[in-house]
Scaffold this active site. Structure first.
Site, PDB file in Angstrom:
ATOM      1  CG  ASP A   1      35.383  10.243  87.487  1.00 31.35           C
ATOM      2  OD1 ASP A   1      36.228   9.371  87.718  1.00 31.35           O
ATOM      3  OD2 ASP A   1      34.179  10.114  87.771  1.00 31.35           O
TER       4      ASP A   1
ATOM      5  CD  GLU B   1      37.698   6.524  84.707  1.00 31.70           C
ATOM      6  OE1 GLU B   1      37.836   5.481  85.353  1.00 31.70           O
ATOM      7  OE2 GLU B   1      36.788   7.343  84.942  1.00 31.70           O
TER       8      GLU B   1
HETATM    9  C1  GLC Z   1      35.904   6.665  87.946  1.00 32.98           C
HETATM   10  C2  GLC Z   1      36.808   6.773  89.143  1.00 32.98           C
HETATM   11  C3  GLC Z   1      36.259   5.892  90.220  1.00 32.98           C
HETATM   12  C4  GLC Z   1      34.878   6.394  90.594  1.00 32.98           C
HETATM   13  C5  GLC Z   1      33.975   6.476  89.377  1.00 32.98           C
HETATM   14  C6  GLC Z   1      32.740   7.267  89.661  1.00 32.98           C
HETATM   15  O1  GLC Z   1      35.886   5.412  87.390  1.00 32.98           O
HETATM   16  O2  GLC Z   1      38.123   6.465  88.782  1.00 32.98           O
HETATM   17  O3  GLC Z   1      37.079   5.839  91.348  1.00 32.98           O
HETATM   18  O4  GLC Z   1      34.313   5.533  91.538  1.00 32.98           O
HETATM   19  O5  GLC Z   1      34.616   7.102  88.296  1.00 32.98           O
HETATM   20  O6  GLC Z   1      33.028   8.630  89.767  1.00 32.98           O
END
Ligand code: GLC
Length: 534
Positions: A220, A278
């Site tokens: 993440d 991500e």
């Molecule tokens: C990322 C996740 C999202 C979450 C954020 C904070 O963007 O995909 O769902 O709210 O991180 O952890």
């Protein structure tokens, strides 16, 4: 005697790691299937539906966070990274899921959250109880406020979810004290990755799950973690969620790459494991840095998910995503939606056109070289639910934006499995944690499974073809000339993919149509459709 057609030659995947061209299926666990009748999906629900996932033909699961969490942000606020929340069935449910998925040759990847913890993590509880400047506070990012009495936040950073990225704490003596940084909700304090304990603990978490048999991780906010020296103000205050703004000092600081190299060293001890980051970074060179040979294996590229349904935009998104990974030899990734963005059916206009376009785009993404990520429910052609009653909204965005932004709940409504009324077999409870629209009766798995023309059947056939046909081989694509509003490309193995985003039918190039998202008539591909020719 009739000729028996030769069985399609299986694609030889033994020469490259499994994840380079895998089809991943993203499970949002609260919304997939409920096994214990509390109205919330869980890991037992995923295990019970493994037969469905096998039928769909996916290679691997990505399971959104299921570790212990107070659920301030749907599990992205982790209070214990090495345990499974009882809501999802506890650690035994995870062990069972891993074992049964592996029996069915489905890999299991988990979502880990390195940028922040829950405010209920024991470290943060200890930090609040400790004094400014203490070792306990140093695991997070505490600073004195600005202004004569420190009443102003240390800098001007906003939280991604709205409001300031800083919250002031009350010290043990009852006086207003330091502020702590939280780029997301106040319940998600950012960790200080300059503190060696933070990295060491994360390595322990990686090993903990890898030793239990997981096949890798989605990381993440993988472009977060490192913060710039001195935490300078933002030049341009950016409050919109999840946009690529490369001048944003909250993300993509160069020190993050050292963190990824440390993580990779651990993963390299487990030769088949994969890490998928991500990474919301716009610049192709800087994006590519995340997938260098000693960093992440894969990184999400969101350009396709952000592209409007026009041939020119889709083509530019494809070219861009390929260009971003080419210099470092990494595999591209493709995704049309996830738990943070509106479902593709709705983004492409909703209604019948929205479904037709989403089907077409799925065929485009599956025809491309690289790894594909399917968000649960896409295979049913689910739309976003944009009229959820305000009182059921759970996304922290709703509160933090002062009720001006509804947030992401609309793409997180549970999946309809069977029957004619909500909750459509998702749960044996009377209602699901987010209510399901009665109109979904025609979109259930049950109603689509045997229906050849359904979106579910299209997904199954497409995934199957991609998995067995040698025409999908080769790491490149070659663009063909095509009429206005259309695109066509060819894989070195021989597959040709055509997309028609124009308003009129177009003539298909010569070749046998092996699959189409809408039936071609007289050699013409309808509007809002895609076809594969072999
Ligand atoms: C990322 C996740 C999202 C979450 C954020 C904070 O963007 O995909 O769902 O709210 O991180 O952890």
């Amino acid at each position: 005697m009739t000729d028996t057609p030769a069985a399609p030659a299986s694609v030889d995947r033994t020469t490259e790691p499994w994840w380079r061209s895998a089809v991943f299926y993203q499970v949002y666990p609260r919304s997939f299937a409920d096994s214990d009748s509390d109205g919330v999906g869980d890991l037992g629900g995923v295990r019970e539906r493994l037969g469905y996932l096998e039928l769909l033909g996916i290679d691997a699961l990505w399971i959104c966070p299921v570790m212990r969490s107070p659920m301030a942000d749907g599990g992205y606020d982790v209070a214990d990274p090495r345990d499974i929340d009882p809501l999802f069935g506890g650690i035994a449910a995870m062990d069972e899921l891993i074992a049964e998925a592996h029996d069915r040759h489905i890999k299991v990847t988990m979502d880990l959250v390195p940028n922040h913890t829950s405010s209920r993590h024991p470290w943060f509880v200890a930090a609040l109880a400790a004094a400014p400047g203490s070792r306990d506070r140093d695991r997070y990012i505490f600073r004195a406020g600005r202004g004569p009495s420190g009443a102003q936040p240390p800098n001007n950073w906003p939280s991604i979810f709205g409001g300031p990225a800083w919250t002031r704490v009350t010290e043990a003596d009852g006086t207003p004290g330091e502020w702590y940084l939280h780029i997301f909700a106040a319940e998600q304090p950012d960790l200080n990755w300059e503190n060696p304990e933070v990295a060491a603990d994360f390595e322990q978490t990686l090993r903990f799950w890898l030793d239990r048999g997981v096949d890798g991780f989605r990381l993440d906010v993988a472009h977060g973690m490192a913060k710039p020296d001195g935490l300078p103000d933002m030049a341009r205050v950016q409050t919109t969620m999840l946009v690529n703004d490369d001048s944003d000092p909250r993300f993509n600081n160069p020190e993050v790459h050292e963190i990824h190299r440390r993580i990779r060293k651990v993963l390299d001890e487990y030769p088949n494991a994969v890490s998928i980051g991500e990474v919301w970074v716009d610049d192709n060179i800087r994006f590519g840095e995340y997938v260098r040979a000693d960093e992440l294996h894969l990184a999400f590229n969101f350009r396709l998910a952000q592209a409007a349904f026009t041939a020119a935009t889709v083509r530019a998104a494809i070219d861009n995503s390929l260009a971003a990974v080419a210099p470092v030899g990494a595999s591209p990734t493709w995704t049309l939606s996830n738990h943070d963005i509106a479902r593709e059916v709705t983004r492409y206009g909703g209604g019948l056109d929205g479904v037709a376009r989403a089907r077409a785009m799925f065929m485009v993404e599956l025809a491309l070289p690289g790894a594909v990520f399917i968000y649960n429910g896409s295979e049913l052609g689910l739309p976003n639910v944009d009229d959820l009653p305000e009182e059921v909204l759970r996304d922290p965005v709703w509160e933090r934006s002062g009720h001006t932004e509804r947030g992401r709940d609309g793409c997180r409504v549970p999946l309809p499995w069977e029957g004619a009324t909500p909750p459509f077999g998702f749960t044996a409870a009377a209602t699901s944690w987010l209510p399901m629209p009665p109109e979904w009766a025609g979109l259930t798995v049950e109603s689509q499974l045997e229906e050849l023309g359904s979106t579910l059947s299209l997904y199954r056939m497409a995934i199957q073809l991609r998995g067995v046909r040698p025409e999908f081989a080769g790491p490149r694509i070659e663009w063909y000339g095509s009429p206005a509003g259309c695109l066509a490309f060819r894989r070195p193995g021989g597959l040709v993919c055509v997309l028609n985003t124009s308003a009129v039918p177009i003539s298909l190039p010569p070749g046998e149509v092996s699959l189409a998202s809408a039936r071609p008539e007289n050699g013409q591909l309808p509007a809002n459709a895609a076809a594969w020719l072999i």
